[in-house]
Design a protein around this motif. Sequence first.
Motif, PDB file in Angstrom:
ATOM      1  N   CYS A  29      -0.808  -3.030  -5.408  1.00 23.90           N
ATOM      2  CA  CYS A  29      -0.592  -2.506  -6.767  1.00 23.90           C
ATOM      3  C   CYS A  29       0.412  -3.378  -7.496  1.00 23.90           C
ATOM      4  CB  CYS A  29      -0.064  -1.063  -6.716  1.00 23.90           C
ATOM      5  SG  CYS A  29      -1.173   0.107  -5.918  1.00 23.90           S
ATOM      6  N   CYS A  73      -1.322   3.506  -2.673  1.00 21.76           N
ATOM      7  CA  CYS A  73      -0.018   3.018  -3.133  1.00 21.76           C
ATOM      8  C   CYS A  73       0.977   4.167  -3.304  1.00 21.76           C
ATOM      9  CB  CYS A  73      -0.145   2.239  -4.424  1.00 21.76           C
ATOM     10  SG  CYS A  73      -0.654   0.533  -4.179  1.00 21.76           S
ATOM     11  N   GLN A  86       0.808  -1.221   0.000  1.00 20.52           N
ATOM     12  CA  GLN A  86       0.000   0.000   0.000  1.00 20.52           C
ATOM     13  C   GLN A  86       0.839   1.269   0.000  1.00 20.52           C
ATOM     14  OE1 GLN A  86      -2.179   0.546   3.712  1.00 20.52           O
ATOM     15  NE2 GLN A  86      -0.757  -0.821   4.798  1.00 20.52           N
TER      16      GLN A  86
END
Length: 556
Positions: A386, A462, A372
Amino acid sequence: MKPLFMVLPLFAVLTACGGGGGNDNPVVAASVFAGDDQRIIEKSEFTIEAKGSPTDGSFTWQRVSGPIIADFPLVGAQQTITAPDIKANSELLLRVSYQTIDGQLVSDDLLIEIESNNQLPQVIVTQTAPETLPSDYKDIITLSAASSIDPDENGQINSYNWQQIVGPTLAVDNNSNATISFSHPLLDTNTLITWLITVVDDEGGESNTQYSHTLNKTSEVIIANAGVDQSVVELDKVTLDATASETVTETFKCFWQQTAGTVVLDNQQQCITSFTAPATEAVNTHTFEVTVTDSKGRTAKDSVDIVVNSKALGLINDTGMSKCYNNTQEIACTSTDFPRQDASVGRDSGVGSHIEKVGRGEQAFDLTKLNQFADELLDSAANFSCIRDNVTGLIWEVKSPNTGTLPNTALREGQNHYTWYLTNEDGVQTGSSPGTPNSTCPSNSNCNLQVYVNAVNALDYCGGTNWRVPSYTELLTLLNYGKHGQSILLDENYFPNTPNSNLLADGLIYWTSQTAVDGTSLSQAYIFDMSDGNDLAYPKSNTAFVRLVRTAGATQ
């Protein structure tokens, strides 16, 4: 011809007065004879003469059929005529008409057989090239029979034929032309060449003659030819071909050696051989020398340069295709009928040979998992937020697991879908559709793309606040067409939590930021169907899924 008689519709009148009496001027039936049929030769003079009875009548000659003769019709019993110029034996039919002084009219026909007297053509051959003799190796020599003549006044040459009867066989461009051309070959002695030239005129008359000339010996009796220099790409299959070499003898053999660079040839002793261009990070030149030996042991050498370039991989993903196809089925990627397919060029063709990945992924896709905060994770990590594409440099949103039923879902669930509504520095983009709150997403505002983008950026998701809807080209880089036929063309190890493909009537469709030019309304934008890779201009008022992207290193 036999004379023809005409019986007139007149009757001698007999009178019987007393002891009887007679007509002193009886009517005599008329006749005419055109003369005996004749056989003559074209362009010669001949005489025709008709005879009629009773005398003192008039004669008229007419042409009935056959070759045309000037000045007809002719008047008079006797005529001198010149036979016409003809191309083949012909029959001329003449008719004489005879009219007596008392009005009777009779006729007779005369057949004149005319024989063609064709003069045979005369063959004339000249060498028209090269201008300066003697000729040399590879000079183009041209011989011409175009000056040949047909002595007949209106004759012409209809066809030509060249036949070589002495000397080594020469490759002639066309032996039915008035001229022929051929290349001066390699010769180790002065060599006599003889041709038989046949011409035919328009009446079928045929003549021929022989023409001889000498080709001088050449300074070299063997010419090695290693082929033209080549520029190839690493890992390409490269062919070396020395079959264009020339020798005086009918056969020769080859031997290849590399004088610059290091590769392994398939066979050094074949005139055609090959090798695989080695992997390289720069431009390298490999030089090969071929030695050509004729059947008498005479040799010559030639060399060829092969420039090997590194693959132009670029900053874009390949298609994921690892196999080659024709129109209907899988084929070898070396097929020349369907060359340079994705599986044989680009990034995918270099997997396992010289492409070093930063992360992992199918084929040449190079992906890294991030947490994150955009920190790198091990490829084995089960929880990640991500994905960074190490080829394009883009960072992609990973959807959260599905937790409920729309609109009671989490913000970033994959099943949420939106209308196309985006803003830029000029305001709301043309054709944008606001959507409806709490309909297809968990938003009290509106279920459209801009609302979702703003919500994700507000999370500093992210480690970035520059999330956006991907462009057409950016979304295309995620598709792996090698997975065609499967349920999704994405690597689900890196892009999990895909929504149910039946959730939307039009399939597993994802928005791009690119408006489709559809006239003046601009009411459609492009989508991709992640189940088959097809793109489509889609109404902005409809809903579709979205996967956000941001550029790594850009303004946060």
